[in-house]
Structures are given as structure tokens and as C-alpha cells.
Design a protein around this motif. Sequence first.
Motif, PDB file in Angstrom:
ATOM      1  N   LYS A   2       0.945  -1.145  -0.099  1.00  0.00           N
ATOM      2  CA  LYS A   2       0.038  -0.122   0.161  1.00  0.00           C
ATOM      3  C   LYS A   2       0.958   1.146   0.142  1.00  0.00           C
ATOM      4  N   ILE A   3       0.652   2.294  -0.831  1.00  0.00           N
ATOM      5  CA  ILE A   3       1.269   3.430  -0.955  1.00  0.00           C
ATOM      6  C   ILE A   3       0.459   4.661  -0.554  1.00  0.00           C
ATOM      7  N   THR A   4       0.702   5.184   0.383  1.00  0.00           N
ATOM      8  CA  THR A   4       0.042   6.475   0.732  1.00  0.00           C
ATOM      9  C   THR A   4       0.945   7.782   0.415  1.00  0.00           C
ATOM     10  N   LEU A   5       0.304   8.738  -0.397  1.00  0.00           N
ATOM     11  CA  LEU A   5       0.946   9.796  -0.608  1.00  0.00           C
ATOM     12  C   LEU A   5       0.485  11.021   0.147  1.00  0.00           C
ATOM     13  N   THR A   6       1.129  11.913   1.063  1.00  0.00           N
ATOM     14  CA  THR A   6       0.715  12.945   1.737  1.00  0.00           C
ATOM     15  C   THR A   6       1.595  14.172   1.444  1.00  0.00           C
ATOM     16  N   ALA A  20       5.781   9.815   0.892  1.00  0.00           N
ATOM     17  CA  ALA A  20       5.314   8.542   0.305  1.00  0.00           C
ATOM     18  C   ALA A  20       5.535   7.417   1.539  1.00  0.00           C
ATOM     19  N   VAL A  21       4.515   6.806   2.105  1.00  0.00           N
ATOM     20  CA  VAL A  21       4.589   5.817   3.040  1.00  0.00           C
ATOM     21  C   VAL A  21       4.184   4.382   2.256  1.00  0.00           C
ATOM     22  N   GLU A  23       3.617   0.496   2.737  1.00  0.00           N
ATOM     23  CA  GLU A  23       3.145  -0.529   3.661  1.00  0.00           C
ATOM     24  C   GLU A  23       3.034  -1.817   2.963  1.00  0.00           C
TER      25      GLU A  23
END
Length: 266
Positions: A2-6, A20-21, A23
Motif C-alpha cells: 500500500k502506498i500513501t502519498l501525503t 510516500a509511505v 506499507e
Amino acid sequence: LKITLTPVKLKGAHQTGMVAVLEDVTEQEKLDRQRKDFVANVSHELRTPLTTIKSYLEALDDGAINEPELATRFLKVTRQEADRMTRLIQDLLQLSRLDAQKSKFAKKPVSVELMLEEAVDRFSFQCKQKNISLTLYIHERIPRVYADPDKLDQVLDNLISNAVKYTPDGGSVAVVAQEKADGMVEIGVADTGIGIPKKDLGRIFERFYRVDKARSRSMGGTGLGLSIAQQIVHGHQGEIEIDSVYKKGTLVSFTLPPVSGGNVHE
Ligand code: ADP
């Protein structure tokens, strides 16, 4: 994955950055799936005996109660199914205590010889009934193990009862204890029973995994015995293994740590 962009704005900077996180959700998904499967399995395992109980009670209600022979048989089945539910719930509670590590291990030095003799004695009647020879082989000078005797009894009961359950009349079961080269004590339960196909061996310690569900149920099994045994052995820093040849027999062996230092052979 899972890639989270903040988006982030750094203090004093004109530009907005991105964090970018990454997971690894596969592990989480696997756990979620296992949990869902487990709940589905528990529900199914409890519903099956309940359905049987209900249908037999209905049959009694519909008139079977007036036929003494039939009524006695139906009541017997009802009681057996209720007993199965009790066993299942006991096993589930035990597993959940082991999972939560709430189940304290009261470890102390235990004589392997005494423990195995008692375990074998507990099955002598059942073996006689099935004409199964049950033999104990203990190598000389086995050190005492550092273990929780009640929990070990349960491991032995689960393994020996499987061996007896899945061995046809006239077969044999052997319980063997020896000291390994690394000092661990190895206990094995071998039988000349129906065996387990190779393709099933890898999953046999999973909760509710059975080679033949109908057979296991008809023998009163819950499908949790090996999982419980594995949890307990791991709680002793031991290993448990299964080896089997389909239609020939099965060997389950596990290791336990010896009492460290001092008079280990006493
Ligand atoms: P169960 O209550 O069904 O016996 P277990 O967890 O103790 O559950 O064992 C899981 C499955 O492994 C059994 O249903 C059976 O298919 C297989 N099994 C375990 N022990 C033996 C054995 N000694 N011989 C043949 N099959 C076995």
C-alpha cells in the motif's frame, strides 16, 4: 503493497513536498483472512452439532419419543453432539489462552519416564478394545525435562489419541523417547495407521485442518488437537514435526529442553 502519498509543506519553503509511505499490507491481509476463516470455521463447527441436535429433538417431538428404542438412540446422538460442542469450546478456550499468553506455564523438572508411563497407561484400555499394541521405548539415561507437566500431558494425550484414532484395529502404536545430540529430549509417537497424504502434511498443524472432515468428526475430533500441541511445544522452546506415509503410518515427534545444570539424570 500500500502506498500513501501525503503532501507536506516544509516550514519556510515555497514548494510543497510529498511523503510516500510504503506499507506491506500482504501480511495484514493474510492475518485478516486467517481471522475471518477462523470465525467461519468456528461457526460452522458449532452449527453442525446444533443442527443435528435440533433435528433429532424434532424427530422425538414428532412421535419418536413413543418408541423407546428409537428414542434412546436419538437421545444418545443428541448427548454425543452436545459433548462434541463442549470439547470444541474447551479446545477453543485453551487455544485463546495460549494465544494471549495468559496460560501460564508452571515449568519444573519432569521425569520423562514417569510422564510417558502414565500417558501410555491412560490409553491402555482403549488400545485393548481396538486390539492395538501400545509400546513405550525409552533410551537409557534420558535427562529430566524442564516443562509444565499438565500441558505436556495434554500434548501426549492429543498425539496418542490421534495415533489410536487413526490406526485400524490390530495395528500398533509406539511412544519413543531419546536424547538428541544437541541435548534436547525428543519424544515421538508412531503408528501403523491410515497415514496422511503428502499434499496435506504442510497444513496439518493449521486450526481445523483435517484430511477427512467427516472421518475426524465421526471419531469425535475437533480439528484443533495438533494446533494445541504445537502451541504448547513452542511454549517450551521445542519443535514439533510430523512425518507420514499415506496408508502406512505416521510419526509425530517433538523436542523439549532438558533441565539445565546439576543432576540432570536424577
Ligand atoms: P482431529 O481432532 O481432527 O484429530 P487434529 O488437529 O488432532 O484434529 O489432527 C488434524 C488432522 O490430522 C486429523 O483430522 C487427521 O486428518 C490428521 N491426523 C492427525 N494425526 C494423525 C495420525 N496419527 N494418523 C493419521 N492422520 C492423522
